[in-house]
Motif scaffolding. Structure first.
Motif, mmCIF file in Angstrom:
data_model
loop_
_atom_site.group_PDB
_atom_site.id
_atom_site.type_symbol
_atom_site.label_atom_id
_atom_site.label_comp_id
_atom_site.label_asym_id
_atom_site.label_seq_id
_atom_site.Cartn_x
_atom_site.Cartn_y
_atom_site.Cartn_z
ATOM 1 N N ASP A 2 -59.771 38.801 31.600
ATOM 2 C CA ASP A 2 -58.868 38.770 32.678
ATOM 3 C C ASP A 2 -59.078 40.173 33.463
ATOM 4 O O ASP A 2 -58.937 41.151 33.024
ATOM 5 C CB ASP A 2 -57.428 38.734 31.996
ATOM 6 N N SER A 4 -57.601 40.013 36.709
ATOM 7 C CA SER A 4 -56.801 40.052 37.902
ATOM 8 C C SER A 4 -56.028 41.262 38.263
ATOM 9 O O SER A 4 -55.684 41.570 39.290
ATOM 10 C CB SER A 4 -55.861 38.941 37.736
ATOM 11 N N ASP A 7 -56.868 43.498 41.554
ATOM 12 C CA ASP A 7 -56.235 43.207 42.932
ATOM 13 C C ASP A 7 -54.825 43.933 42.844
ATOM 14 O O ASP A 7 -54.025 43.884 44.175
ATOM 15 C CB ASP A 7 -56.177 41.680 43.171
#
Length: 579
Positions: A2, A4, A7
């Protein structure tokens, strides 16, 4: 895995935990204690210690296009990522490859190594991620292109290949500190810093090659070194000019052999020699030896280079995102900048639109020698940069170098023609690439202001700063008179507030009280209407000077126009000298 968290904002806890997780993964692929830095500024182009990399990604942000971590995680024990020996120190020290990519507009994406990799980690898949906008927070409206096709010509591709070979080749066999290109750049840097002459540079190269014969295929003279340096671009143009400053042999007049105003030859008067020549007056005008040469440094390539380099592209939008806090610390805080933004909203909404300052003044290149000589450089300052960068000499853009012996005077406009031509093109917009956002855009530019002393102000504006009407703010309302053979300018207290105590004080000033109102500043439209009456012929061949040293021509003597106020109607009098 992962990713993410990349961002998220930099202060988020999950972002911090993600950075720590990345550092744990990167520990497995350290080479000599260093690894590639994936922060927003380095973008995998530089190598640092793991601790320094951690500081970079925490404070600069993580490079959002880098999600597979192909350079930092071990795929198989036998497929450990390595880098060539010649790049461990050379590229990490001077970053020649980054310089060449910026100079020739080459894709800045990191290139994978030659080891076999899993198909999911292939180069194609890594490049596909470039469809992601890595700077979504900069939501400004402008014309952009997501694709970035190479626009280099075959000649530019050949230059890039030659320079790339010079940057990859060590200075000598086994050298890991300098490449041939980086060592040459360091030498030229020292030459500029310490004002070495070309002859001294040649002698230094001869000494280096004699002392270190194992240095292979290195330039042996300043001329050969310049041929390599010229491949980097950002050169200059030599433009012939009339010795009387009447015209440039440029544009439609490039092929002329004599001035169409004063009819003086384009070529120098020299003693008669063999070769093609034409008799002119008492001397011989030999073709091929120009009488006067101006150096012009094209502006558009230099502005493009600021955006093509990842080191300066981000700084060029500094003025847009900052908070002024009601403190004037930059030209963007001034009224002129803000009024311009209101009038030209389309120009102002793109933070990459360039605002330029123009400065010019004369200097004697011969220093303390008893020589009357005046060379005039024209310097441009990119105001987009923050204050601690834009006023550094490294950020100044030399635009025009006007040769002497005499200064150009009001005829400086003749030499500014190429610059004005480029400014008109930049107002419409030219194609450029922004390394910070990774996109093409239309780059526009405008001249914000000029920086001059009062005599140079007269040359660039056309307003005469001599005589009784010298003040460009008061114009016709200038209060002046002759005192002791000099013209004095009292009457400045009218610009103070109406109730200011200075207005009623007499002893501290010229013995009079002053209670008048300040004149209204003329608008740009009114100035243009006044200048429509100006009839100015460029060139110094028209000057008629008396033996006493005083100019008697009404067009040249500022005092004559101002003394004869009753001889000429006020509506017909033109105070501007040129348009």
């Amino acid at each position: 895995m992962d990713t993410s968290w990349i961002d998220l904002r930099k202060g988020d806890t999950r972002y911090y935990n993600g950075c720590m997780e990345f550092l744990e993964v990167a520990k497995e692929t350290l080479l000599k204690g260093k690894t590639r830095c994936p922060c927003n500024k380095c973008k995998l182009n530089k190598w640092f210690d793991l601790g320094e990399v951690g500081g970079h990604i925490l404070f600069n942000g993580f490079y959002k296009n880098y999600r597979q971590w192909i350079f930092h995680r071990r795929v198989e024990e036998s497929n450990t990522l390595e880098i060539p020996n010649d790049q461990e120190n050379v590229v990490g020290r001077d970053d020649m490859n980054g310089l060449l990519r910026a100079a020739f507009k080459v894709d800045n994406s990191p290139q994978p190594t030659n080891e076999p990799q899993d198909p999911s980690l292939s180069e194609a898949n890594f490049e596909d991620e470039y469809s992601y906008d890595m700077h979504e927070e900069l939501n400004f409206e402008c014309e952009e292109d997501d694709e970035y096709p190479s626009t280099n010509t075959n000649e530019e591709e050949a230059k890039y290949k030659r320079l790339r070979e010079a940057s990859d080749e060590g200075l000598y066999e086994g050298c890991t500190t300098f490449s041939k290109l980086s060592f040459l750049l360091h030498l030229f840097h020292l030459k500029c810093m310490f004002h070495w002459s070309a002859a001294s540079f040649n002698k230094l190269l001869e000494l280096l090659l004699d002392a270190f014969p194992y240095i292979k295929e290195f330039p042996s003279s300043y001329y050969e070194g310049m041929k390599i340096m010229n491949d980097l671009g950002l050169g200059y143009e030599k433009i012939h000019a009339c010795p009387n400053d009447c015209m440039l042999y440029w544009g439609e007049f490039a092929g002329k052999s004599e001035c169409h105003i004063c009819h003086r030859s384009r070529w120098k008067n020299v003693k008669e020699k063999e070769g093609e020549s034409s008799v002119k007056d008492k001397g011989t005008c030999k073709k091929g030896v120009p009488a006067k040469v101006m150096r012009y440094f094209p502006l558009i390539p230099r502005l493009k280079r600021l955006y093509m380099s990842s080191k300066t592209a981000e700084d060029m939008r500094w003025h847009f995102d900052r908070k002024d806090g009601n403190i004037i610390s930059h030209p963007a805080d001034g009224e002129a900048w803000k009024m311009f933004d209101k009038r030209y909203e389309e120009f102002a909404k793109d933070p990459r639109s360039v605002r330029l300052g123009l400065a010019s003044d004369g200097f004697n290149p011969y220093r303390l020698m008893n020589t009357s000589y005046s060379t005039w450089p024209v310097i441009l300052i990119p105001y987009n940069l923050p204050p601690w960068l834009c006023m550094k000499s490294t950020s100044f853009i030399l635009s025009v170098l006007i040769p002497g012996k005499q200064g150009p005077g009001m005829d400086i406009d003749v030499y500014l023609q190429p610059l004005i031509h480029e400014l008109k093109l930049l107002w419409e917009g030219v194609d450029a690439f922004d390394a910070y956002s990774g996109k093409n855009f239309k780059m526009r530019a405008a001249l914000h202001s000029t920086i001059n002393d009062f005599p140079a102000y007269a040359m660039l504006s056309g307003w005469s700063t001599r005589g009784y009407k010298a003040c460009p703010s008061c114009v016709d309302s200038t209060h002046s008179y002759s005192f002791g053979g000099k013209i004095v300018y009292p009457g400045c207290r009218k610009w103070l507030p109406v109730d200011h105590p200075y207005r009623s004080q007499t002893n501290e000033f010229d013995g009079t009280e002053e209670h008048g109102l300040a004149p209204v500043r003329v608008s740009g439209t009114e100035v243009l209407k006044q200048q429509e009456k100006v009839k100015y012929v460029y060139g110094k061949s028209k000057v008629v000077q008396k033996k006493r040293g005083r100019l008697e021509d009404d067009e040249l003597d500022d005092n004559d126009d101002d003394n004869d106020d009753n001889d000429q109607d006020e509506s017909d009098r033109v105070l501007w000298k040129e348009k």
